[in-house]
Design a protein around this motif. Structure first.
Motif, PDB file in Angstrom:
ATOM      1  N   THR A  71       1.246   3.739  -7.947  1.00  0.00           N
ATOM      2  CA  THR A  71       2.081   4.831  -8.443  1.00  0.00           C
ATOM      3  C   THR A  71       2.169   5.919  -7.381  1.00  0.00           C
ATOM      4  N   GLY A  72       1.025   6.241  -6.769  1.00  0.00           N
ATOM      5  CA  GLY A  72       1.004   7.236  -5.692  1.00  0.00           C
ATOM      6  C   GLY A  72       1.882   6.801  -4.527  1.00  0.00           C
ATOM      7  N   ALA A  73       1.804   5.535  -4.164  1.00  0.00           N
ATOM      8  CA  ALA A  73       2.599   5.014  -3.046  1.00  0.00           C
ATOM      9  C   ALA A  73       4.090   5.096  -3.367  1.00  0.00           C
ATOM     10  N   GLY A  74       4.456   4.747  -4.595  1.00  0.00           N
ATOM     11  CA  GLY A  74       5.859   4.801  -5.011  1.00  0.00           C
ATOM     12  C   GLY A  74       6.389   6.226  -5.016  1.00  0.00           C
ATOM     13  N   LEU A  75       5.549   7.146  -5.474  1.00  0.00           N
ATOM     14  CA  LEU A  75       5.903   8.568  -5.537  1.00  0.00           C
ATOM     15  C   LEU A  75       6.161   9.116  -4.135  1.00  0.00           C
ATOM     16  N   LEU A  76       5.210   8.882  -3.228  1.00  0.00           N
ATOM     17  CA  LEU A  76       5.355   9.340  -1.848  1.00  0.00           C
ATOM     18  C   LEU A  76       6.552   8.675  -1.177  1.00  0.00           C
ATOM     19  N   GLY A  77       6.729   7.388  -1.464  1.00  0.00           N
ATOM     20  CA  GLY A  77       7.832   6.654  -0.862  1.00  0.00           C
ATOM     21  C   GLY A  77       9.180   7.237  -1.261  1.00  0.00           C
ATOM     22  N   ALA A  78       9.302   7.610  -2.542  1.00  0.00           N
ATOM     23  CA  ALA A  78      10.564   8.175  -3.021  1.00  0.00           C
ATOM     24  C   ALA A  78      10.784   9.570  -2.447  1.00  0.00           C
ATOM     25  N   LEU A  79       9.732  10.379  -2.411  1.00  0.00           N
ATOM     26  CA  LEU A  79       9.870  11.758  -1.939  1.00  0.00           C
ATOM     27  C   LEU A  79      10.163  11.810  -0.440  1.00  0.00           C
ATOM     28  N   SER A  80       9.583  10.871   0.316  1.00  0.00           N
ATOM     29  CA  SER A  80       9.762  10.897   1.768  1.00  0.00           C
ATOM     30  C   SER A  80      11.016  10.140   2.187  1.00  0.00           C
ATOM     31  N   GLY A  86       8.378   2.883  -1.183  1.00  0.00           N
ATOM     32  CA  GLY A  86       6.958   2.647  -1.430  1.00  0.00           C
ATOM     33  C   GLY A  86       6.419   1.416  -0.717  1.00  0.00           C
ATOM     34  N   GLY A  87       7.312   0.467  -0.406  1.00  0.00           N
ATOM     35  CA  GLY A  87       6.879  -0.820   0.125  1.00  0.00           C
ATOM     36  C   GLY A  87       6.082  -0.700   1.407  1.00  0.00           C
ATOM     37  N   VAL A  88       6.456   0.292   2.215  1.00  0.00           N
ATOM     38  CA  VAL A  88       5.881   0.377   3.547  1.00  0.00           C
ATOM     39  C   VAL A  88       4.378   0.672   3.518  1.00  0.00           C
ATOM     40  N   VAL A  89       3.875   1.304   2.463  1.00  0.00           N
ATOM     41  CA  VAL A  89       2.423   1.566   2.414  1.00  0.00           C
ATOM     42  C   VAL A  89       1.656   0.581   1.533  1.00  0.00           C
ATOM     43  N   ILE A  90       2.369  -0.265   0.779  1.00  0.00           N
ATOM     44  CA  ILE A  90       1.676  -1.180  -0.131  1.00  0.00           C
ATOM     45  C   ILE A  90       0.843  -2.218   0.635  1.00  0.00           C
ATOM     46  N   LEU A 140       4.519  -2.555 -11.258  1.00  0.00           N
ATOM     47  CA  LEU A 140       4.719  -1.537 -12.303  1.00  0.00           C
ATOM     48  C   LEU A 140       4.394  -0.143 -11.769  1.00  0.00           C
ATOM     49  N   GLY A 141       3.352  -0.040 -10.943  1.00  0.00           N
ATOM     50  CA  GLY A 141       2.958   1.252 -10.391  1.00  0.00           C
ATOM     51  C   GLY A 141       3.999   1.809  -9.438  1.00  0.00           C
ATOM     52  N   VAL A 142       4.456   0.976  -8.496  1.00  0.00           N
ATOM     53  CA  VAL A 142       5.441   1.450  -7.517  1.00  0.00           C
ATOM     54  C   VAL A 142       6.733   1.865  -8.225  1.00  0.00           C
ATOM     55  N   LEU A 143       7.146   1.065  -9.218  1.00  0.00           N
ATOM     56  CA  LEU A 143       8.369   1.386  -9.958  1.00  0.00           C
ATOM     57  C   LEU A 143       8.227   2.724 -10.679  1.00  0.00           C
ATOM     58  N   ALA A 144       7.094   2.916 -11.391  1.00  0.00           N
ATOM     59  CA  ALA A 144       6.865   4.179 -12.104  1.00  0.00           C
ATOM     60  C   ALA A 144       6.854   5.344 -11.123  1.00  0.00           C
ATOM     61  N   GLY A 145       6.116   5.177 -10.025  1.00  0.00           N
ATOM     62  CA  GLY A 145       6.005   6.252  -9.033  1.00  0.00           C
ATOM     63  C   GLY A 145       7.356   6.621  -8.433  1.00  0.00           C
ATOM     64  N   SER A 146       8.173   5.608  -8.116  1.00  0.00           N
ATOM     65  CA  SER A 146       9.446   5.907  -7.464  1.00  0.00           C
ATOM     66  C   SER A 146      10.435   6.548  -8.442  1.00  0.00           C
ATOM     67  N   LEU A 147      10.352   6.155  -9.720  1.00  0.00           N
ATOM     68  CA  LEU A 147      11.250   6.778 -10.706  1.00  0.00           C
ATOM     69  C   LEU A 147      10.871   8.241 -10.918  1.00  0.00           C
ATOM     70  N   ILE A 148       9.554   8.526 -10.992  1.00  0.00           N
ATOM     71  CA  ILE A 148       9.103   9.921 -11.110  1.00  0.00           C
ATOM     72  C   ILE A 148       9.530  10.698  -9.863  1.00  0.00           C
ATOM     73  N   GLY A 149       9.326  10.061  -8.707  1.00  0.00           N
ATOM     74  CA  GLY A 149       9.653  10.718  -7.435  1.00  0.00           C
ATOM     75  C   GLY A 149      11.114  11.101  -7.328  1.00  0.00           C
ATOM     76  N   SER A 150      12.010  10.178  -7.750  1.00  0.00           N
ATOM     77  CA  SER A 150      13.433  10.475  -7.606  1.00  0.00           C
ATOM     78  C   SER A 150      13.871  11.575  -8.581  1.00  0.00           C
TER      79      SER A 150
END
Lengths: 123, 278
Positions: B15-24, B28-32, B232-242
């Protein structure tokens, strides 16, 4: 409203979103079932040994889902997810057909052929 | 470690990775993959399998929002997907042939490059003549600007196509979206407007990743119990991030994330290179 690129994209956006949410729901359901049944130590992911053959074929996954196997249910969700971008390309083929844009019917069909080849035949 | 705890920790990290990935904007894939291999000692084949699935999820999940913005160019995306999917076929095939350590080193180099690319300023406005090939292929469009609509036509189509093939090959080899390389191809090589490049790239990422997914699946890279919390984590994180993103200026966050990626890149190179002798 006539067919144009904007309209294709709107439809595609809705389809992608729906596909992802459906896939996530199936993965979540399979995951919950998996955790309810497995309490042991974490599986060995440190050494690569592939996956059991029944998880690597459509028939095997179908059979697993029918018998309530959690891993098969998760795999079904993952396959739904993989299908969403393929669905996007199919919708573009149809959309360009409606636009009567022959060049882009050909371009998107070519992408679709590459995707289908990669999914089922690529070794 | 108990399996339930493992899944919970993996979900939260993803989730953290997805969040950072969306914000930056790097995805998220690049840090997974570094996260799984370095922190959780997961074999790189399982790691790229989980990462590729997450990449498809974020690309498709964000699509509706990008369509609303109205910048993405469906023809440019579809034409260049011929290149990225063909590249992905080769990249995914290479994962079954190339030694694990080599994948790690290439991954590290791509991380370093992504960090650099994420901080670079966007290009100056176009001055060159449009490519006649671009006109034949209808690789053009209009973007809304402060003073009305700006018309654009792609330039240097063959160069862009070649770079896209590279982006696809890297995506297939490393289980990443290759968003950074795709944006370079459209923004720098083809001189498309920056917003058009980033939003079209998002659409292309899912299709490109799908072209590697079949081989990953049939080679057993997708371990369902591992992929489940990650996806599920990356998806949740990226949706929150966007949602958080909207139009906020995220310069500081970009720098922080770039530094994290540089550290991960160096770690992956050192880790893989020292493992080569063993």
């Amino acid at each position: 409203m006539t067919w144009n690129d904007k309209r294709i994209e709107t439809w595609v956006g809705v389809m992608l979103r729906t596909g992802v949410m459906l896939a996530a729901a199936v993965v979540l359901a399979g995951g919950a079932l998996y955790l309810a049944q497995n309490h042991g130590p974490r599986p060995d992911y440190e050494h690569f040994h592939g996956e059991p053959a029944h998880l690597m074929s459509l028939r095997g996954i179908g059979h697993g889902v029918a018998t309530g196997d959690p891993r098969s249910i998760i795999m079904l969700g993952l396959l739904l997810l993989i299908a969403t971008p393929v669905g996007r390309v199919v919708m573009c083929v149809v959309g360009f057909l409606f636009e009567r844009d022959r060049l882009y019917v050909a371009v998107s069909s070519l992408v679709l052929v590459i995707l289908l080849y990669s999914l089922f035949f690529h070794k | 470690m108990n399996e339930l705890w493992f899944v919970v920790i993996l979900f939260l990290s993803s989730t953290g990775a997805g969040l950072l990935g969306a914000l930056s904007g790097l995805g998220g894939g690049v840090v997974i993959v570094p996260l799984l291999t370095i922190a959780f000692h997961v074999d790189i084949h399982y790691a790229i399998g989980a990462s590729l699935v997450s990449v498809i999820a974020t690309s498709s999940g964000a699509a509706a929002a990008y369509v609303r913005e109205g910048f993405s160019n469906i023809r440019v995306g579809m034409f260049l997907e011929i290149a990225t999917t063909l590249g992905a076929l080769v990249g995914a095939w290479l994962t079954t042939k190339v030694p694990t350590q080599a994948i790690g080193v290439v991954f590290g180099l791509v991380l370093l490059y992504s960090a650099y690319a994420s901080l670079k300023q966007k290009h100056a406005e176009m001055t060159e003549k449009p490519d006649p090939l671009a006109l034949r292929l209808l690789l053009k469009g209009d973007v809304p600007a402060d003073d009305g609509l700006h018309h654009y036509v792609a330039q240097r189509v063959p160069l862009g196509f070649g770079l896209m093939w590279m982006a696809g090959a890297l995506s297939g080899l490393l289980g990443i979206g290759s968003g950074a390389v795709k944006v370079i191809a459209m923004d720098q090589a083809m001189r498309l407007p920056f917003k058009v490049s980033t939003t079209t790239s998002n659409f292309m990422i899912g299709v490109t990743a799908a072209a590697s997914a079949g081989l990953y699946w049939r080679s057993g890279y997708m371990a369902p119990s591992l992929v489940m919390p990650v996806m599920l984590g990356v998806l949740a994180g990226s949706l929150i991030g966007s949602r958080l993103l909207v139009k906020a200026e995220v310069r500081t966050l970009k720098i922080v994330f770039a530094l994290v990626i540089v550290a991960l890149g160096i770690e992956m190179i050192v880790h893989s290179a020292t493992g080569m002798g063993a």
